[in-house]
Design an enzyme around this catalytic site. Sequence first.
Site, PDB file in Angstrom:
ATOM      1  N   ARG A 198       0.854  -1.194   0.000  1.00 27.63           N
ATOM      2  CA  ARG A 198       0.000   0.000   0.000  1.00 27.63           C
ATOM      3  C   ARG A 198       0.887   1.240   0.000  1.00 27.63           C
ATOM      4  O   ARG A 198       0.917   2.002   0.960  1.00 27.63           O
ATOM      5  CB  ARG A 198      -0.891  -0.030   1.217  1.00 27.63           C
ATOM      6  CG  ARG A 198      -2.303  -0.606   1.125  1.00 27.63           C
ATOM      7  CD  ARG A 198      -2.642  -1.570   0.105  1.00 27.63           C
ATOM      8  NE  ARG A 198      -4.010  -1.461  -0.392  1.00 27.63           N
ATOM      9  CZ  ARG A 198      -5.115  -1.728   0.291  1.00 27.63           C
ATOM     10  NH1 ARG A 198      -5.060  -2.086   1.528  1.00 27.63           N
ATOM     11  NH2 ARG A 198      -6.304  -1.622  -0.268  1.00 27.63           N
TER      12      ARG A 198
ATOM     13  N   GLN B 209      -0.677   2.868  -6.091  1.00 24.51           N
ATOM     14  CA  GLN B 209      -2.112   3.195  -6.010  1.00 24.51           C
ATOM     15  C   GLN B 209      -2.856   2.899  -7.304  1.00 24.51           C
ATOM     16  O   GLN B 209      -3.985   2.425  -7.286  1.00 24.51           O
ATOM     17  CB  GLN B 209      -2.305   4.657  -5.617  1.00 24.51           C
ATOM     18  CG  GLN B 209      -2.213   4.825  -4.109  1.00 24.51           C
ATOM     19  CD  GLN B 209      -2.386   6.253  -3.649  1.00 24.51           C
ATOM     20  OE1 GLN B 209      -2.561   7.153  -4.449  1.00 24.51           O
ATOM     21  NE2 GLN B 209      -2.306   6.459  -2.354  1.00 24.51           N
TER      22      GLN B 209
ATOM     23  N   ASP C 191      -3.762  -0.764  -7.528  1.00 22.04           N
ATOM     24  CA  ASP C 191      -4.267  -1.342  -6.276  1.00 22.04           C
ATOM     25  C   ASP C 191      -5.671  -1.914  -6.489  1.00 22.04           C
ATOM     26  O   ASP C 191      -6.671  -1.193  -6.431  1.00 22.04           O
ATOM     27  CB  ASP C 191      -4.257  -0.243  -5.204  1.00 22.04           C
ATOM     28  CG  ASP C 191      -4.658  -0.754  -3.843  1.00 22.04           C
ATOM     29  OD1 ASP C 191      -5.295  -1.824  -3.765  1.00 22.04           O
ATOM     30  OD2 ASP C 191      -4.343  -0.085  -2.854  1.00 22.04           O
TER      31      ASP C 191
ATOM     32  N   SER D 116      -8.202  -1.677  -3.497  1.00 15.74           N
ATOM     33  CA  SER D 116      -8.862  -0.373  -3.367  1.00 15.74           C
ATOM     34  C   SER D 116      -9.893  -0.165  -4.462  1.00 15.74           C
ATOM     35  O   SER D 116     -11.013   0.279  -4.186  1.00 15.74           O
ATOM     36  CB  SER D 116      -7.837   0.766  -3.434  1.00 15.74           C
ATOM     37  OG  SER D 116      -7.020   0.728  -2.306  1.00 15.74           O
TER      38      SER D 116
ATOM     39  N   TYR E  93      -2.410  -1.844   7.577  1.00 17.81           N
ATOM     40  CA  TYR E  93      -3.453  -2.835   7.856  1.00 17.81           C
ATOM     41  C   TYR E  93      -3.634  -3.010   9.356  1.00 17.81           C
ATOM     42  O   TYR E  93      -2.685  -2.870  10.129  1.00 17.81           O
ATOM     43  CB  TYR E  93      -3.080  -4.190   7.265  1.00 17.81           C
ATOM     44  CG  TYR E  93      -3.165  -4.242   5.767  1.00 17.81           C
ATOM     45  CD1 TYR E  93      -4.405  -4.211   5.139  1.00 17.81           C
ATOM     46  CD2 TYR E  93      -2.027  -4.341   4.995  1.00 17.81           C
ATOM     47  CE1 TYR E  93      -4.495  -4.285   3.755  1.00 17.81           C
ATOM     48  CE2 TYR E  93      -2.109  -4.409   3.608  1.00 17.81           C
ATOM     49  CZ  TYR E  93      -3.340  -4.383   3.001  1.00 17.81           C
ATOM     50  OH  TYR E  93      -3.436  -4.443   1.639  1.00 17.81           O
TER      51      TYR E  93
HETATM   52  P1  NAD Z   1      -9.176  -3.821   4.971  1.00 19.91           P
HETATM   53  O1  NAD Z   1     -10.157  -4.146   3.893  1.00 19.91           O
HETATM   54  O2  NAD Z   1      -8.024  -4.734   5.204  1.00 19.91           O
HETATM   55  O3  NAD Z   1      -9.957  -3.692   6.357  1.00 19.91           O
HETATM   56  C1  NAD Z   1     -11.056  -2.817   6.477  1.00 19.91           C
HETATM   57  C2  NAD Z   1     -10.952  -2.015   7.742  1.00 19.91           C
HETATM   58  O4  NAD Z   1     -11.274  -2.825   8.870  1.00 19.91           O
HETATM   59  C3  NAD Z   1      -9.567  -1.436   8.046  1.00 19.91           C
HETATM   60  O5  NAD Z   1      -9.678  -0.021   8.091  1.00 19.91           O
HETATM   61  C4  NAD Z   1      -9.226  -2.020   9.406  1.00 19.91           C
HETATM   62  O6  NAD Z   1      -8.476  -1.128  10.215  1.00 19.91           O
HETATM   63  C5  NAD Z   1     -10.606  -2.275   9.974  1.00 19.91           C
HETATM   64  N1  NAD Z   1     -10.662  -3.171  11.149  1.00 19.91           N
HETATM   65  C6  NAD Z   1      -9.986  -4.305  11.401  1.00 19.91           C
HETATM   66  N2  NAD Z   1     -10.345  -4.793  12.623  1.00 19.91           N
HETATM   67  C7  NAD Z   1     -11.282  -3.949  13.124  1.00 19.91           C
HETATM   68  C8  NAD Z   1     -12.042  -3.915  14.317  1.00 19.91           C
HETATM   69  N3  NAD Z   1     -11.921  -4.833  15.281  1.00 19.91           N
HETATM   70  N4  NAD Z   1     -12.896  -2.892  14.491  1.00 19.91           N
HETATM   71  C9  NAD Z   1     -13.058  -1.939  13.551  1.00 19.91           C
HETATM   72  N5  NAD Z   1     -12.376  -1.918  12.405  1.00 19.91           N
HETATM   73  C10 NAD Z   1     -11.499  -2.910  12.197  1.00 19.91           C
HETATM   74  O7  NAD Z   1      -8.661  -2.357   4.775  1.00 19.91           O
HETATM   75  P2  NAD Z   1      -8.347  -1.565   3.426  1.00 19.91           P
HETATM   76  O8  NAD Z   1      -9.546  -0.906   2.942  1.00 19.91           O
HETATM   77  O9  NAD Z   1      -7.647  -2.489   2.515  1.00 19.91           O
HETATM   78  O10 NAD Z   1      -7.344  -0.467   3.973  1.00 19.91           O
HETATM   79  C11 NAD Z   1      -6.221  -0.857   4.768  1.00 19.91           C
HETATM   80  C12 NAD Z   1      -5.273   0.300   4.937  1.00 19.91           C
HETATM   81  O11 NAD Z   1      -4.580   0.566   3.735  1.00 19.91           O
HETATM   82  C13 NAD Z   1      -5.903   1.592   5.360  1.00 19.91           C
HETATM   83  O12 NAD Z   1      -5.036   2.182   6.290  1.00 19.91           O
HETATM   84  C14 NAD Z   1      -5.940   2.398   4.098  1.00 19.91           C
HETATM   85  O13 NAD Z   1      -5.955   3.789   4.344  1.00 19.91           O
HETATM   86  C15 NAD Z   1      -4.644   1.961   3.487  1.00 19.91           C
HETATM   87  N6  NAD Z   1      -4.584   2.145   2.038  1.00 19.91           N
HETATM   88  C16 NAD Z   1      -3.457   2.722   1.508  1.00 19.91           C
HETATM   89  C17 NAD Z   1      -3.344   2.884   0.141  1.00 19.91           C
HETATM   90  C18 NAD Z   1      -2.110   3.496  -0.448  1.00 19.91           C
HETATM   91  O14 NAD Z   1      -1.421   4.251   0.204  1.00 19.91           O
HETATM   92  N7  NAD Z   1      -1.781   3.154  -1.663  1.00 19.91           N
HETATM   93  C19 NAD Z   1      -4.359   2.454  -0.689  1.00 19.91           C
HETATM   94  C20 NAD Z   1      -5.500   1.871  -0.109  1.00 19.91           C
HETATM   95  C21 NAD Z   1      -5.581   1.716   1.260  1.00 19.91           C
END
Ligand code: NAD
Length: 372
Positions: free
Chosen positions: A119, A124, A127, A130, A230
Amino acid sequence: MHIGIPKETRDGETRVAATPETVKKYVGGKHTVVVERGAGSAARYPDDAYEAAGATLGTAQDALGAGLVMKVRAPDAAELAHMKAGTVVVGMLDPFDAEGLQRMAAAGLVGFALEAAPRITRAQSLDVLSSQANLAGYKAVLLAAHHYGRLIPMMMTAAGTLKAARVVVLGTGVAGLQAIATAKRLGAVVEASDVRPAAREQVESLGAKFIDVPFETDEEREIAQGRGGYARPMPPAWMARQAVLVAERCKQADIVITTALIPGRPAPTLVSAETIAAMKPGSVLVDLAVERGGNCPLSEKGQIVEKHGVTLIGLTNLPGLVATDASALYARNILDFLKLITDAEGALAIRRDDEIVAACLVCEGGNVTRRT
Ligand code: NAD
């Protein structure tokens, strides 16, 4: 490279790994492309549009027999039987499925699982998690609105005023944030929770209220930071405090959207059966984590069921319900990834020192190259 685009065979998979738009770019980039007849039809991309973009049409064997095969889902046994050793396959190959990786390795494939991309900013545009989660978050709210027997926005009419729906979003990664934004656009009052402290600002910037579960120890605070963006599994004491707050918020809610995931692990349970029993009749829960075991033990994979008067939506593959756009974004993700493994002449040139390539490479030379 000779690129093959087979029709996806997994039940209910409507997406396709290349669109006429990306095929045109591949052909312009000195690749040749064979598309299985009907590969894009479920996503509303007709065969003649692929032909017009420069592809030839063929059979499943033709597409799977190409040197580079683009897939949405990992190839199944029947597809593997048509793929020769040394074939490069790019797709959502499920990097945590050790057995699946082993099967692809045994078939001699060079596999790139795009879900494993780090990530980082540079990744991006490729991805896939996303691009697809964003659509899932949007569609989850529309599905919930459809199954909710009332309106979402506050409405003042001559016959009286209707209250705005209360929406709770649990897990505010990509899908959760889009669910918040979509629910807000429909006029809902939205609250949301996530374990990562960084989520608060994002939730509040979308106009939703953050459900705060305070940390009581340094260890809790440290684990909650997650790893590589994550989440990590939180200690039971924090989960218990979260459960109490979530139960309170869910009892007041009309719609609950759960999206909480921890990579490589079963989804955490956030909404208990007791909480469902205490929710308002007619309320709706959409469990986007259902494929990983679900955030609610009562939701059923692939089903829409009613329990204790609550509609539980456990449909998988929500992006597949908006297959045209989901495929368009996914196809562009693959197009971008391909730049990292081919050269300007359209030949295979895997940049092994690139951290994105290294992270996505899951099998090669008969071996699984990724630890699950
Ligand atoms: P994901 O699909 O893995 O999980 C969804 C969400 O569930 C996450 O926000 C996680 O923190 C949350 N979660 C896990 N356990 C939990 C609990 N007990 N209670 C409440 N929430 C809980 O997540 P995602 O959408 O793939 O995103 C993961 C991370 O990656 C985020 O920080 C996002 O901002 C980041 N991200 C970065 C980029 C980038 O920089 N290229 C792109 C996409 C996402």
